[in-house]
Design a protein around this motif. Sequence first.
Motif, PDB file in Angstrom:
ATOM      1  N   GLU A   1       0.828  -1.208   0.000  1.00  0.00           N
ATOM      2  CA  GLU A   1       0.000   0.000   0.000  1.00  0.00           C
ATOM      3  C   GLU A   1       0.863   1.259   0.000  1.00  0.00           C
ATOM      4  OE1 GLU A   1      -2.726  -0.530   3.253  1.00  0.00           O
ATOM      5  OE2 GLU A   1      -4.014  -1.860   2.078  1.00  0.00           O
ATOM      6  N   ALA A   2       1.965   1.239   0.744  1.00  0.00           N
ATOM      7  CA  ALA A   2       2.850   2.407   0.793  1.00  0.00           C
ATOM      8  C   ALA A   2       3.516   2.652  -0.559  1.00  0.00           C
ATOM      9  CB  ALA A   2       3.906   2.217   1.875  1.00  0.00           C
ATOM     10  N   SER A   3       3.684   1.594  -1.344  1.00  0.00           N
ATOM     11  CA  SER A   3       4.330   1.748  -2.654  1.00  0.00           C
ATOM     12  C   SER A   3       3.423   2.462  -3.645  1.00  0.00           C
ATOM     13  CB  SER A   3       4.747   0.389  -3.218  1.00  0.00           C
ATOM     14  OG  SER A   3       3.626  -0.310  -3.729  1.00  0.00           O
ATOM     15  N   GLY A   4       2.122   2.504  -3.343  1.00  0.00           N
ATOM     16  CA  GLY A   4       1.185   3.172  -4.225  1.00  0.00           C
ATOM     17  C   GLY A   4       0.661   2.309  -5.353  1.00  0.00           C
ATOM     18  N   ASP A   5       1.125   1.078  -5.439  1.00  0.00           N
ATOM     19  CA  ASP A   5       0.703   0.193  -6.524  1.00  0.00           C
ATOM     20  C   ASP A   5       0.500  -1.225  -5.989  1.00  0.00           C
ATOM     21  OD1 ASP A   5       0.104  -0.712  -9.079  1.00  0.00           O
ATOM     22  OD2 ASP A   5       2.207  -1.059  -9.584  1.00  0.00           O
ATOM     23  N   PRO A   6      -0.422  -1.377  -5.034  1.00  0.00           N
ATOM     24  CA  PRO A   6      -0.569  -2.709  -4.442  1.00  0.00           C
ATOM     25  C   PRO A   6      -1.175  -3.714  -5.423  1.00  0.00           C
ATOM     26  CG  PRO A   6      -2.265  -1.252  -3.611  1.00  0.00           C
ATOM     27  CD  PRO A   6      -1.348  -0.408  -4.457  1.00  0.00           C
ATOM     28  N   PRO A   7      -0.686  -4.947  -5.381  1.00  0.00           N
ATOM     29  CA  PRO A   7      -1.288  -6.003  -6.196  1.00  0.00           C
ATOM     30  C   PRO A   7      -2.569  -6.495  -5.540  1.00  0.00           C
ATOM     31  CG  PRO A   7       0.438  -6.931  -4.861  1.00  0.00           C
ATOM     32  CD  PRO A   7       0.432  -5.441  -4.594  1.00  0.00           C
ATOM     33  N   ARG A   8      -3.241  -7.405  -6.187  1.00  0.00           N
ATOM     34  CA  ARG A   8      -4.415  -8.005  -5.554  1.00  0.00           C
ATOM     35  C   ARG A   8      -3.998  -8.681  -4.261  1.00  0.00           C
ATOM     36  NH1 ARG A   8      -6.617 -11.532 -10.240  1.00  0.00           N
ATOM     37  NH2 ARG A   8      -5.978 -12.979  -8.648  1.00  0.00           N
ATOM     38  N   ARG A   9      -4.837  -8.570  -3.278  1.00  0.00           N
ATOM     39  CA  ARG A   9      -4.535  -9.119  -1.952  1.00  0.00           C
ATOM     40  C   ARG A   9      -4.250 -10.614  -2.014  1.00  0.00           C
ATOM     41  NH1 ARG A   9      -5.352  -7.460   3.491  1.00  0.00           N
ATOM     42  NH2 ARG A   9      -5.531  -9.242   4.875  1.00  0.00           N
ATOM     43  N   ALA A  10      -4.941 -11.335  -2.895  1.00  0.00           N
ATOM     44  CA  ALA A  10      -4.746 -12.787  -2.988  1.00  0.00           C
ATOM     45  C   ALA A  10      -3.292 -13.129  -3.305  1.00  0.00           C
ATOM     46  CB  ALA A  10      -5.676 -13.385  -4.038  1.00  0.00           C
ATOM     47  N   ALA A  11      -2.626 -12.322  -4.121  1.00  0.00           N
ATOM     48  CA  ALA A  11      -1.225 -12.585  -4.450  1.00  0.00           C
ATOM     49  C   ALA A  11      -0.338 -12.410  -3.224  1.00  0.00           C
ATOM     50  CB  ALA A  11      -0.769 -11.662  -5.577  1.00  0.00           C
ATOM     51  N   LEU A  12      -0.637 -11.399  -2.418  1.00  0.00           N
ATOM     52  CA  LEU A  12       0.115 -11.197  -1.173  1.00  0.00           C
ATOM     53  C   LEU A  12      -0.180 -12.307  -0.173  1.00  0.00           C
ATOM     54  CD1 LEU A  12      -0.323  -7.346  -0.758  1.00  0.00           C
ATOM     55  CD2 LEU A  12       1.708  -8.559  -1.590  1.00  0.00           C
ATOM     56  N   GLU A  13      -1.418 -12.759  -0.131  1.00  0.00           N
ATOM     57  CA  GLU A  13      -1.775 -13.855   0.780  1.00  0.00           C
ATOM     58  C   GLU A  13      -1.018 -15.130   0.419  1.00  0.00           C
ATOM     59  OE1 GLU A  13      -6.042 -13.935   0.421  1.00  0.00           O
ATOM     60  OE2 GLU A  13      -6.292 -12.346   1.926  1.00  0.00           O
ATOM     61  N   ARG A  14      -0.839 -15.405  -0.881  1.00  0.00           N
ATOM     62  CA  ARG A  14      -0.079 -16.594  -1.293  1.00  0.00           C
ATOM     63  C   ARG A  14       1.363 -16.508  -0.806  1.00  0.00           C
ATOM     64  NH1 ARG A  14      -3.392 -16.224  -5.697  1.00  0.00           N
ATOM     65  NH2 ARG A  14      -1.962 -14.970  -6.934  1.00  0.00           N
ATOM     66  N   LEU A  15       1.965 -15.327  -0.942  1.00  0.00           N
ATOM     67  CA  LEU A  15       3.344 -15.173  -0.473  1.00  0.00           C
ATOM     68  C   LEU A  15       3.417 -15.301   1.044  1.00  0.00           C
ATOM     69  CD1 LEU A  15       6.324 -14.640  -0.801  1.00  0.00           C
ATOM     70  CD2 LEU A  15       5.815 -12.177  -0.986  1.00  0.00           C
ATOM     71  N   ALA A  16       2.521 -14.661   1.759  1.00  0.00           N
ATOM     72  CA  ALA A  16       2.534 -14.741   3.225  1.00  0.00           C
ATOM     73  C   ALA A  16       2.376 -16.190   3.682  1.00  0.00           C
ATOM     74  CB  ALA A  16       1.436 -13.872   3.820  1.00  0.00           C
ATOM     75  N   PHE A  17       1.446 -16.910   3.063  1.00  0.00           N
ATOM     76  CA  PHE A  17       1.233 -18.315   3.416  1.00  0.00           C
ATOM     77  C   PHE A  17       2.515 -19.113   3.165  1.00  0.00           C
ATOM     78  CE2 PHE A  17      -0.016 -22.688   2.631  1.00  0.00           C
ATOM     79  CZ  PHE A  17      -0.792 -22.955   3.746  1.00  0.00           C
ATOM     80  N   ALA A  18       3.150 -18.873   2.023  1.00  0.00           N
ATOM     81  CA  ALA A  18       4.384 -19.600   1.693  1.00  0.00           C
ATOM     82  C   ALA A  18       5.492 -19.293   2.706  1.00  0.00           C
ATOM     83  CB  ALA A  18       4.829 -19.252   0.280  1.00  0.00           C
ATOM     84  N   ILE A  19       5.616 -18.029   3.090  1.00  0.00           N
ATOM     85  CA  ILE A  19       6.648 -17.643   4.066  1.00  0.00           C
ATOM     86  C   ILE A  19       6.405 -18.328   5.402  1.00  0.00           C
ATOM     87  CG2 ILE A  19       7.454 -15.716   5.503  1.00  0.00           C
ATOM     88  CD1 ILE A  19       7.162 -13.946   2.966  1.00  0.00           C
ATOM     89  N   GLU A  20       5.155 -18.336   5.844  1.00  0.00           N
ATOM     90  CA  GLU A  20       4.857 -18.827   7.188  1.00  0.00           C
ATOM     91  C   GLU A  20       4.656 -20.329   7.277  1.00  0.00           C
ATOM     92  OE1 GLU A  20       1.585 -16.216   8.137  1.00  0.00           O
ATOM     93  OE2 GLU A  20       2.963 -14.662   8.832  1.00  0.00           O
ATOM     94  N   ASN A  21       4.447 -21.000   6.137  1.00  0.00           N
ATOM     95  CA  ASN A  21       4.115 -22.414   6.212  1.00  0.00           C
ATOM     96  C   ASN A  21       5.048 -23.359   5.461  1.00  0.00           C
ATOM     97  OD1 ASN A  21       1.497 -22.366   7.731  1.00  0.00           O
ATOM     98  ND2 ASN A  21       1.089 -20.878   6.129  1.00  0.00           N
ATOM     99  N   ALA A  22       5.964 -22.820   4.681  1.00  0.00           N
ATOM    100  CA  ALA A  22       6.894 -23.713   3.958  1.00  0.00           C
ATOM    101  C   ALA A  22       7.918 -24.247   4.948  1.00  0.00           C
ATOM    102  CB  ALA A  22       7.571 -22.957   2.828  1.00  0.00           C
TER     103      ALA A  22
END
Length: 157
Positions: free
Chosen positions: A134-155
Amino acid sequence: MRLWDWALEVYARQPVAEACLSLQDAHGQNVPYLLWGAWMAVEGRSADLKDAARLMRAWDAEVGAPLRGVRRALKPPRPPVDEAAKETLRDAVKAVELQGERVLMESLEALTGPPGAPGPAPRPALDGLVAAAEASGDPPRRAALERLAFAIENADG
């Protein structure tokens, strides 16, 4: 843990790498910056996100994107250029691109308060990813961020 070490550790996990590349290629996101946002959250650190976003945008425009463009331009065959020589050059550009990402991450880390300093408690990676995007001014769809967060926390790490 230092940002660079943390990023290397999590990026080595296949689901994290895939999610990062998707955010970069399909959503135009800066992966080192997003990883910094996730790292800040899970480490319980804080920084001025607007300053960090300005730093990232300037670096990406002047250094990151041009290096990535050169590396990608060297991927297909370019007859009559010798393929082995071209691949050697591409590998050298890839190494410089990686060093550029490290410089960006170290610069972002320098903007960040130490762990345990007065500030936020550790939070889920998604919180940091969303805030940075959000601070970057060009946020992607939330689902894409959720996939990365899930991968970081669960891999497996």
